[in-house]
Design an enzyme around this catalytic site. Structure first.
Site, PDB file in Angstrom:
ATOM      1  N   CYS A  67       0.849  -1.198   0.000  1.00 52.72           N
ATOM      2  CA  CYS A  67       0.000   0.000   0.000  1.00 52.72           C
ATOM      3  C   CYS A  67       0.876   1.237   0.000  1.00 52.72           C
ATOM      4  CB  CYS A  67      -0.908   0.009   1.230  1.00 52.72           C
ATOM      5  SG  CYS A  67      -1.885   1.527   1.412  1.00 52.72           S
ATOM      6  N   CYS A  73      -0.656   6.629   6.546  1.00 54.61           N
ATOM      7  CA  CYS A  73      -1.912   6.280   7.214  1.00 54.61           C
ATOM      8  C   CYS A  73      -1.649   5.806   8.644  1.00 54.61           C
ATOM      9  CB  CYS A  73      -2.629   5.199   6.415  1.00 54.61           C
ATOM     10  SG  CYS A  73      -4.094   4.522   7.209  1.00 54.61           S
ATOM     11  N   CYS A  76      -1.777   0.343   9.351  1.00 57.27           N
ATOM     12  CA  CYS A  76      -1.192  -0.979   9.116  1.00 57.27           C
ATOM     13  C   CYS A  76       0.300  -0.931   9.415  1.00 57.27           C
ATOM     14  CB  CYS A  76      -1.420  -1.426   7.672  1.00 57.27           C
ATOM     15  SG  CYS A  76      -3.145  -1.690   7.260  1.00 57.27           S
ATOM     16  N   CYS A 153      -7.911   0.649  -0.411  1.00 57.75           N
ATOM     17  CA  CYS A 153      -7.346   0.151   0.844  1.00 57.75           C
ATOM     18  C   CYS A 153      -7.334  -1.365   0.779  1.00 57.75           C
ATOM     19  CB  CYS A 153      -8.179   0.626   2.029  1.00 57.75           C
ATOM     20  SG  CYS A 153      -7.636  -0.071   3.612  1.00 57.75           S
ATOM     21  N   GLN A 267     -17.188  -8.980  14.973  1.00 54.13           N
ATOM     22  CA  GLN A 267     -15.769  -8.966  14.644  1.00 54.13           C
ATOM     23  C   GLN A 267     -15.572  -8.561  13.183  1.00 54.13           C
ATOM     24  OE1 GLN A 267     -13.360  -9.275  16.713  1.00 54.13           O
ATOM     25  NE2 GLN A 267     -13.946 -10.594  18.408  1.00 54.13           N
ATOM     26  N   TYR A 297     -20.633  -9.294  28.352  1.00 51.54           N
ATOM     27  CA  TYR A 297     -20.211  -8.404  27.257  1.00 51.54           C
ATOM     28  C   TYR A 297     -20.568  -9.076  25.924  1.00 51.54           C
ATOM     29  CZ  TYR A 297     -17.044  -6.828  31.051  1.00 51.54           C
ATOM     30  OH  TYR A 297     -16.508  -6.407  32.239  1.00 51.54           O
ATOM     31  N   ASP A 366     -15.853 -11.424  27.154  1.00 44.75           N
ATOM     32  CA  ASP A 366     -15.218 -10.825  25.970  1.00 44.75           C
ATOM     33  C   ASP A 366     -15.286  -9.306  26.128  1.00 44.75           C
ATOM     34  OD1 ASP A 366     -14.200 -10.185  23.528  1.00 44.75           O
ATOM     35  OD2 ASP A 366     -15.825 -11.047  22.341  1.00 44.75           O
ATOM     36  N   CYS A 393      -8.931  -8.642  23.374  1.00 44.33           N
ATOM     37  CA  CYS A 393      -8.333  -7.887  22.273  1.00 44.33           C
ATOM     38  C   CYS A 393      -7.138  -7.064  22.750  1.00 44.33           C
ATOM     39  CB  CYS A 393      -9.370  -6.977  21.619  1.00 44.33           C
ATOM     40  SG  CYS A 393     -10.105  -5.753  22.726  1.00 44.33           S
TER      41      CYS A 393
END
Length: 436
Positions: A67, A73, A76, A153, A267, A297, A366, A393
């Site tokens: 990219c 950006c 990533c 993207c 997700q 959650y 979660d 996460c």
């Protein structure tokens, strides 16, 4: 002043970590094992932010990002690393959190990577910019409000990118933005259905011509919404109005089907979400046919409905009312007759539920990135719930919460799963079994 620096680690947001005169330095764009030339910048809380001027000794696993906007950006951060190094770095990130924060001897397995680590995102929120009389959709450059165009993207499908380009032209053609500040696009991995949400600060959406054109020229877009957001610090507001089409799009995980509304938490990587949930299921023992499962959650109930057998009792709790509405609908669609969902904060609801003499065989947690409220963890411990499945996460808050639970629970091997290839983010799942 330029300084030479050895990069020895990676920060939680993907910056290289080194030391200069004994002080920690974060260097975006640098990889562990590299020698780089940097210009130190602002220091805060003992950490200096530095810019990367040159890579003097590059990693053998450094690659050229496909990219063109990757460096600017910032979304990533790991596009500069090949797939093997990304897997190594993410596994190490979780292992480091367990050793350094939790100080626990947890068996952390190698991360489950994605076979095709591109074009996996099923949802994106694009900022709108109107410079020079033309609409552009994109993302803000890291640490600024400078728009980086989202042209092709590589995290989104070609269909989403084509729609974003069409919307740029279509909004420009109206001659007025109509106050559109953002556009959210959702795409179903199951059937290709798409949802578009126009975000404005105005209470009424005044671009009906745009809606009509979108319906006419994009039959894949089956759901069009307006979201009112008056707080620029938030991505979306709470008020939604259906402009055209259906209220939801359909998505699937394994044998389960879900109707996603614009506010649904789901997700963003459908393929790897199924891997994550299956890994969690594999960590659990066989539960009794009439077992009671708590899904705390719960969002729209994806993990609970994925794990619960038809005869088992599933109870989901989430603080977002729309998510609970979606969870109830999903339970009906997936023939989970013994499923019940409540709108409440899990840490407040659980102690009250337990105080009534209720008992659960499994609790699924979660939580958001900040981890679990300690009131919730204490309630789980006090209730002697025999099994916990924790999906995280954020390795740092997972490590903190496991420290709280470890005196009372045996911790299974921890399985990281890469739901966000090219980025520094990692999901993990771990099972806990009550001691004694």
């Amino acid at each position: 002043m330029q300084i030479q620096c050895e990069i020895t680690g990676l920060s939680h947001d993907g910056a290289g970590v080194g030391r200069v005169d004994g002080k920690v330095v974060f260097v975006p764009g640098a990889l562990p094992g590299e020698t780089v030339l940097i210009t130190p910048g602002q220091s805060k809380k003992g950490v200096t932010q530095a810019s990367l001027d040159a890579v003097l000794s590059p990693s053998a696993q450094r690659v050229t990002p496909p990219c063109a906007q990757a460096a600017r950006c910032g979304g990533c951060a790991l596009q500069i690393a090949d797939a093997a190094l990304q897997a190594q770095l993410k596994t190490a990130q979780v292992r480091d959190a367990m050793a350094r924060i939790a100080k626990l001897n947890v068996d952390v397995r190698e991360i489950r990577s994605m076979d095709e680590p591109w074009r996996y995102r099923n949802k994106g929120i694009f900022h709108a910019d109107y410079a020079s009389g033309r609409t552009r959709l994109g993302f803000f450059e890291k640490g600024s409000h400078e728009l980086v165009p989202a042209a092709d993207c590589l995290l989104f499908s070609t269909q989403v990118n084509a729609l974003a380009a069409w919307l740029e032209d279509a909004i420009t053609a109206t001659g007025t933005s109509g106050g559109i500040t953002k556009v959210m696009i959702r795409e179903s991995h199951a059937n290709g259905e798409m949802m578009v949400v126009f975000v404005t600060s105005a209470q009424k959406f005044r671009q009906q011509t745009l809606v009509d054109r979108l319906q006419s020229e994009w039959p894949q877009v089956v759901s069009i919404w307006h979201n009112v957001n008056t707080n620029p610090r938030l991505m979306l507001g709470r008020a939604y109005t259906l402009l055209a089409g259906k209220s939801t799009i359909r998505e699937s995980l394994g044998a389960c089907h879900y109707e996603l509304s614009p506010a649904s938490f789901f997700q963003v990587n459908t393929v790897q979400a199924e891997v994550l949930y299956q890994c969690g299921k594999d960590l659990l023992p066989d539960l009794a046919p009439d077992a009671t499962i708590l899904d705390l959650y719960c969002g729209i109930g994806t993990i609970g409905s994925f794990i619960a057998a038809p005869g088992q009792r599933l109870i989901g709790v989430d603080s977002v009312g729309q998510a609970i509405d979606d969870a109830k609908q999903a339970a009906r669609a997936n023939v989970l007759a013994n499923a019940h969902f409540y709108t409440a904060k899990a840490e407040q609801w659980l102690p009250k539920w337990l105080a009534k003499g209720n008992h659960a065989d499994l609790a699924i947690i979660d939580p958001p990135r900040k981890g679990c409220d300690h009131k919730l963890l204490d309630a789980l411990i006090t209730a002697h719930i025999p099994h916990i499945l924790y999906i995280s996460c954020n390795p740092a808050t997972l490590a903190r919460d496991l420290t709280h639970l470890a005196p009372h629970y045996t911790i299974s091997p921890l399985q990281p799963v890469d739901l966000f290839p090219q980025t520094s983010h990692t999901e993990s799942v771990v099972g806990l079994e009550r001691k004694g």
